[in-house]
Design a protein around this motif. Structure first.
Motif, PDB file in Angstrom:
ATOM      1  N   GLU A   7       0.832  -1.215   0.000  1.00 19.35           N
ATOM      2  CA  GLU A   7       0.000   0.000   0.000  1.00 19.35           C
ATOM      3  C   GLU A   7       0.859   1.254   0.000  1.00 19.35           C
ATOM      4  OE1 GLU A   7      -2.748  -0.215   3.272  1.00 19.35           O
ATOM      5  OE2 GLU A   7      -3.505  -2.161   2.548  1.00 19.35           O
ATOM      6  N   SER A  11       0.852   3.943  -3.041  1.00 20.71           N
ATOM      7  CA  SER A  11       0.486   5.358  -2.903  1.00 20.71           C
ATOM      8  C   SER A  11       1.651   6.251  -3.312  1.00 20.71           C
ATOM      9  CB  SER A  11       0.006   5.659  -1.479  1.00 20.71           C
ATOM     10  OG  SER A  11       1.079   5.634  -0.587  1.00 20.71           O
ATOM     11  N   SER A  14       1.562   6.339  -7.137  1.00 16.44           N
ATOM     12  CA  SER A  14       0.524   7.170  -7.752  1.00 16.44           C
ATOM     13  C   SER A  14       0.790   8.653  -7.489  1.00 16.44           C
ATOM     14  CB  SER A  14      -0.870   6.753  -7.266  1.00 16.44           C
ATOM     15  OG  SER A  14      -0.939   6.827  -5.875  1.00 16.44           O
ATOM     16  N   GLU A  15       1.447   8.955  -6.379  1.00 13.37           N
ATOM     17  CA  GLU A  15       1.797  10.363  -6.130  1.00 13.37           C
ATOM     18  C   GLU A  15       2.832  10.842  -7.143  1.00 13.37           C
ATOM     19  OE1 GLU A  15       2.724  11.732  -2.130  1.00 13.37           O
ATOM     20  OE2 GLU A  15       1.376  10.191  -1.340  1.00 13.37           O
ATOM     21  N   THR A  20       0.773   1.690 -11.974  1.00 19.68           N
ATOM     22  CA  THR A  20       0.604   0.820 -10.804  1.00 19.68           C
ATOM     23  C   THR A  20       0.113  -0.568 -11.190  1.00 19.68           C
ATOM     24  OG1 THR A  20      -1.599   1.745 -10.525  1.00 19.68           O
ATOM     25  CG2 THR A  20       0.151   2.694  -9.187  1.00 19.68           C
TER      26      THR A  20
END
Length: 543
Positions: A7, A11, A14-15, A20
């Motif tokens: 996780e 994240s 994606s930031e 992904t």
RNA sequence: GCACCCGUGGCUCAACUGGAUAGAGCAUCUGACUACGGAUCAGAAGGUUGCAGGUUCGAAUCCUGCCGGGUGUACCA
């Protein structure tokens, strides 16, 4: 734990704006590589258009700057791995989950509200189960257990045919032995059954009916008695290894309820049937197979493929979400035709998973024994269980991949039983139990804050190993390869034995450390026991 | 001939399904209990992953061709 890191990684990705889709997090086999590792930079390098190391350091920087408490240390390593060390307190804290879930630890609900039909063994009642059937039986049963641990509803099904030529010959063989008891020597028919059990069956008929059926060779009592006797024997054997079927499916029902005709008609409606040389053919080539197949002989008798197709159709009509067939290598050629037919009938053939296992070669005095039920020179599963025990039998058959041509050296089997890995694992479990017995405190009232004392590398490695159990279970539901679990248990046991030898657990001078370690031992006990449970192997508290 | 499976230390097998230094067990050799069970642990030795190419950052794993073993290739199940 792995999920949690995943996780964090996702994240971060994606930031940054990285794709992904392809994200693989692994537990490295070399502990120097941290608790988890990902090859993300390398497999996504092309898409992103940067060098793996460049990507790696961008990700590492991103995660470092976000200051997650989960991560103790994260590094980029050439040629493009990212290695992570998890905060030890977070890690040891996870042990609570194991203790709390106890006998449910490792279970998941990916198969919740889904049902699965597993067909296996499916030996016709012509004789006792052989060692070869044993591999099939135990593979099938273990696959069932795995799916159950993943939340599926399981139906264990045994398919059999008691009507064919083999069964007729069986009846005739019994008749010959029956006549022998009446003092008449007849020849055993061509391809007849020569096993001793045939005599036992004849004796039963003789004992209850004496010479009532003399000369009545075609009387169905011979076949029928044989079938009952043999099935009883088979079920007795299966029970010995802890295997119980939910349903027995008789091929005859497919004829009785017209499924056979219906299947032919429906295939015909799809224009997949034609007549040639007086026989009825299935146009398998239309479904991508390399040759067409006869499904009804010119004699009017169906070949085995037809009822197989109808049977699989019946499975679909019973609305299972997953259908698993466990076959020996001799079915290699037949099942693709069945699947092709099923597909042509508009069923979703992806629901079927076929597990093909290779044969077991039994070696006796260093020589392979050619097994034949008819010739009665087979080694029965029953006698194997009696010799080495149910646990060893089960473990032996699933510790190797189903793809291997398994060599089973009978002479070594007994000797080797002392060195069998199953004892190694069971001993680790018994050891845990023994330590818990020796522990003088109260297991339930251990202060969980003591877990922060589990700081040694050898301890975090053991904890990591314990925590991967649920993942192993999940993964085996996809691969349906039980040996992953036995391998895992052997590794876990090794970690534990090693820990045991190196570190003293119960130390009256250090109560808090003792509690922390005994907590760890208890968690180990639970995982080993649960793992053995999946394999259908007992977890003795003493040996 | 064709299809499928397999080929990994002397033997039996792993390898997280394409990852980092190919790992265990037996067998061989060397060590370890007057503290939780020695059915254990620590260590040594043993490998060109059948052979030859190819794919790529990276191959025991994927592709091609050989070699060797197994199973099947029926109007037997």
């Amino acid at each position: 734990m792995k999920n949690k890191f995943q996780e964090v990684l996702l994240s971060a990705l994606s930031e940054i704006g990285y794709p992904t889709e392809k994200v693989i997090v692994q537990s490295p086999k070399n502990p120097d590589h941290g608790d988890f590792t990902t090859n993300y930079p390398m497999i996504n390098s092309k898409e992103i258009g940067k060098s793996p190391m460049e990507i790696a350091s961008i990700i590492v920087d991103k995660i470092n700057s976000s200051g997650n408490e989960l991560i103790d240390k994260i590094d980029s390593i050439p040629p493009g791995f990212i290695n992570v060390k998890i905060n030890k307190d977070m890690l040891s804290n996870q042990l609570k989950q194991i203790i709390l879930s106890d006998s449910d630890y490792g279970k998941n609900d990916t198969g919740k509200n889904k049902s699965a039909l597993i067909e296996f063994v499916s030996a016709n009642p012509t004789g006792p189960l052989t060692v070869g059937h044993g591999r099939n039986a135990i593979l099938g049963d273990t696959v069932c257990n795995i799916l159950e641990w993943n939340g599926f509803n399981i139906n264990r099904e045994y398919y059999f045919n008691n009507a064919g030529r083999q069964m007729r010959v069986l009846g005739e063989s019994v008749y010959v032995r029956y006549m022998e008891l009446l003092g008449e020597n007849l020849e055993i028919p061509d391809g007849g059954y020569e096993g001793l059990y045939i005599k036992d069956i004849a004796k039963i008929i003789f004992d209850t009916h004496q010479e009532k059926f003399k000369g009545d060779s075609s009387n169905k009592i011979f076949k029928q008695t044989a079938e009952e006797y043999i099935f009883e024997d088979i079920e007795k054997t299966l029970k010995k290894i802890g295997l119980k079927f939910d349903s027995f499916f008789n091929e005859n029902t497919l004829y009785d309820n017209n499924d056979i005709d219906r299947t032919v008609n429906d295939l015909k409606a799809k224009n997949l049937i034609y007549e040639k040389d007086g026989a009825t053919w299935f146009k398998a080539t239309a479904a991508g197979r390399d040759m067409d197949r006869v499904i009804i002989k010119s004699t009017g008798e169906p070949t085995y493929r037809l009822p197989d197709i109808a049977y699989h159709r019946d499975k679909f009509d019973r609305n299972f979400d997953v259908i698993v067939d466990v076959f020996g290598a001799d079915h290699m050629d037949a099942y693709p035709d069945v699947i092709a037919a099923i597909k042509s009938l508009d069923y979703d053939s992806d629901k079927i998973k076929v597990l093909i296992h290779q044969f077991v070669t039994v070696l006796k005095n260093g020589e392979p024994v050619k097994m034949s039920t008819r010739k009665a020179n087979f080694i029965s599963l029953d006698s194997l269980i009696d010799e080495v025990g149910a646990d060893v039998t089960r473990f032996f058959f699933i510790m190797r991949s189903m793809n291997t041509h398994l060599n089973f050296d009978l002479d070594l089997a007994k000797e080797q039983s002392d060195a069998n890995p199953v004892f190694y694992i069971q001993y680790a479990h018994a050891r845990c139990c023994n330590m818990l017995r020796r522990f003088e405190g109260d297991l339930d009232s251990i202060d969980e804050s003591s877990l922060e004392h589990l700081k040694l590398d050898i301890e975090t490695q053991l904890i990591n190993k314990l925590l991967t159990f649920s993942e192993v279970i999940r993964k085996s539901s996809q691969t349906l390869e039980p040996q992953n679990i036995s391998n895992y248990l052997a590794e876990l046991s090794s970690s534990f034995h090693s820990y045991y030898a190196k570190e003293r657990v119960i130390d009256s001078d250090n109560k808090i450390l003792t509690e922390a370690r005994i907590y760890l031992v208890n968690a180990t006990r639970i995982v080993i026991r649960n793992g053995l449970k999946v394999l259908g192997v007992s977890a003795p508290e003493q040996m």
